[in-house]
Design a protein around this motif. Structure first.
Motif, PDB file in Angstrom:
ATOM      1  N   GLY A 102       0.939  -5.034  -4.768  1.00  0.00           N
ATOM      2  CA  GLY A 102       0.501  -6.411  -4.906  1.00  0.00           C
ATOM      3  C   GLY A 102       0.168  -7.035  -3.565  1.00  0.00           C
ATOM      4  O   GLY A 102       0.563  -6.542  -2.507  1.00  0.00           O
ATOM      5  N   GLU A 103      -0.564  -8.123  -3.638  1.00  0.00           N
ATOM      6  CA  GLU A 103      -0.967  -8.819  -2.419  1.00  0.00           C
ATOM      7  C   GLU A 103       0.227  -9.320  -1.619  1.00  0.00           C
ATOM      8  O   GLU A 103       0.190  -9.364  -0.393  1.00  0.00           O
ATOM      9  CB  GLU A 103      -1.899  -9.979  -2.774  1.00  0.00           C
ATOM     10  CG  GLU A 103      -2.570 -10.589  -1.576  1.00  0.00           C
ATOM     11  CD  GLU A 103      -3.698 -11.525  -1.956  1.00  0.00           C
ATOM     12  OE1 GLU A 103      -4.014 -12.389  -1.125  1.00  0.00           O
ATOM     13  OE2 GLU A 103      -4.252 -11.398  -3.064  1.00  0.00           O
ATOM     14  N   SER A 162      -9.884  -4.116   4.069  1.00  0.00           N
ATOM     15  CA  SER A 162      -9.674  -5.404   3.407  1.00  0.00           C
ATOM     16  C   SER A 162      -8.450  -5.337   2.498  1.00  0.00           C
ATOM     17  O   SER A 162      -8.042  -4.258   2.055  1.00  0.00           O
ATOM     18  CB  SER A 162     -10.902  -5.776   2.578  1.00  0.00           C
ATOM     19  OG  SER A 162     -11.024  -4.904   1.473  1.00  0.00           O
ATOM     20  N   VAL A 163      -7.902  -6.506   2.215  1.00  0.00           N
ATOM     21  CA  VAL A 163      -6.752  -6.598   1.327  1.00  0.00           C
ATOM     22  C   VAL A 163      -7.109  -6.049  -0.051  1.00  0.00           C
ATOM     23  O   VAL A 163      -6.322  -5.324  -0.669  1.00  0.00           O
ATOM     24  CB  VAL A 163      -6.232  -8.053   1.240  1.00  0.00           C
ATOM     25  CG1 VAL A 163      -5.189  -8.195   0.153  1.00  0.00           C
ATOM     26  CG2 VAL A 163      -5.679  -8.499   2.585  1.00  0.00           C
ATOM     27  N   MET A 217       4.193   1.620   5.843  1.00  0.00           N
ATOM     28  CA  MET A 217       3.535   2.250   6.992  1.00  0.00           C
ATOM     29  C   MET A 217       2.068   2.553   6.680  1.00  0.00           C
ATOM     30  O   MET A 217       1.192   2.376   7.532  1.00  0.00           O
ATOM     31  CB  MET A 217       4.261   3.533   7.402  1.00  0.00           C
ATOM     32  CG  MET A 217       5.596   3.293   8.060  1.00  0.00           C
ATOM     33  SD  MET A 217       5.515   2.253   9.534  1.00  0.00           S
ATOM     34  CE  MET A 217       4.440   3.202  10.578  1.00  0.00           C
ATOM     35  N   ILE A 218       1.792   2.990   5.462  1.00  0.00           N
ATOM     36  CA  ILE A 218       0.408   3.250   5.063  1.00  0.00           C
ATOM     37  C   ILE A 218      -0.393   1.956   5.084  1.00  0.00           C
ATOM     38  O   ILE A 218      -1.513   1.911   5.609  1.00  0.00           O
ATOM     39  CB  ILE A 218       0.360   3.918   3.670  1.00  0.00           C
ATOM     40  CG1 ILE A 218       0.924   5.339   3.766  1.00  0.00           C
ATOM     41  CG2 ILE A 218      -1.057   3.907   3.105  1.00  0.00           C
ATOM     42  CD1 ILE A 218       1.196   6.002   2.437  1.00  0.00           C
ATOM     43  N   ILE A 219       0.180   0.885   4.538  1.00  0.00           N
ATOM     44  CA  ILE A 219      -0.492  -0.413   4.537  1.00  0.00           C
ATOM     45  C   ILE A 219      -0.735  -0.870   5.968  1.00  0.00           C
ATOM     46  O   ILE A 219      -1.826  -1.357   6.299  1.00  0.00           O
ATOM     47  CB  ILE A 219       0.326  -1.457   3.752  1.00  0.00           C
ATOM     48  CG1 ILE A 219       0.350  -1.090   2.273  1.00  0.00           C
ATOM     49  CG2 ILE A 219      -0.217  -2.864   3.965  1.00  0.00           C
ATOM     50  CD1 ILE A 219       1.326  -1.899   1.447  1.00  0.00           C
ATOM     51  N   VAL A 272       0.723  -8.979   2.415  1.00  0.00           N
ATOM     52  CA  VAL A 272       0.951 -10.151   3.267  1.00  0.00           C
ATOM     53  C   VAL A 272       2.234  -9.981   4.067  1.00  0.00           C
ATOM     54  O   VAL A 272       2.296 -10.308   5.260  1.00  0.00           O
ATOM     55  CB  VAL A 272       0.980 -11.445   2.425  1.00  0.00           C
ATOM     56  CG1 VAL A 272       1.471 -12.624   3.235  1.00  0.00           C
ATOM     57  CG2 VAL A 272      -0.397 -11.714   1.839  1.00  0.00           C
ATOM     58  N   GLN A 273       3.259  -9.450   3.415  1.00  0.00           N
ATOM     59  CA  GLN A 273       4.532  -9.209   4.100  1.00  0.00           C
ATOM     60  C   GLN A 273       4.328  -8.230   5.268  1.00  0.00           C
ATOM     61  O   GLN A 273       4.847  -8.442   6.359  1.00  0.00           O
ATOM     62  CB  GLN A 273       5.552  -8.653   3.116  1.00  0.00           C
ATOM     63  CG  GLN A 273       6.912  -8.409   3.683  1.00  0.00           C
ATOM     64  CD  GLN A 273       7.866  -7.841   2.631  1.00  0.00           C
ATOM     65  OE1 GLN A 273       7.525  -7.672   1.469  1.00  0.00           O
ATOM     66  NE2 GLN A 273       9.067  -7.533   3.059  1.00  0.00           N
ATOM     67  N   VAL A 274       3.547  -7.181   5.043  1.00  0.00           N
ATOM     68  CA  VAL A 274       3.278  -6.210   6.110  1.00  0.00           C
ATOM     69  C   VAL A 274       2.437  -6.854   7.199  1.00  0.00           C
ATOM     70  O   VAL A 274       2.679  -6.623   8.387  1.00  0.00           O
ATOM     71  CB  VAL A 274       2.597  -4.941   5.541  1.00  0.00           C
ATOM     72  CG1 VAL A 274       2.151  -4.025   6.659  1.00  0.00           C
ATOM     73  CG2 VAL A 274       3.549  -4.206   4.602  1.00  0.00           C
TER      74      VAL A 274
END
Length: 63
Positions: free
Chosen positions: A45-46, A34-35, A23-25, A50-52
């Motif tokens: 991890g990236e 930015s990532v 939720m934070i992401i 990406v999953q989010v």
């Protein structure tokens, strides 16, 4: 029996933390961060970001 209950409890705690971080992401992505900044501030991890991002696209289409 107590060992099994403790493991179930720990699994629930772990899942809750993962959902909280997701939720934070999600909120960080919606804010335009930015990532690389998200990785720096959350320590994830990236692949999780990406999953989010992918779920965010799904959420947008559901609305």
């Amino acid at each position: 029996m107590c060992q099994a209950l403790e493991e179930l409890y720990q699994d629930g705690v772990r899942e809750g933390r993962e959902e909280g971080v997701a939720m934070i992401i999600l909120n960080m992505l919606k804010s335009g961060m930015s990532v690389s900044d998200i990785k720096k501030y959350t320590g994830v991890g990236e692949s999780m970001i990406v999953q989010v991002q992918k779920s965010m696209g799904t959420l947008i289409h559901k609305s």
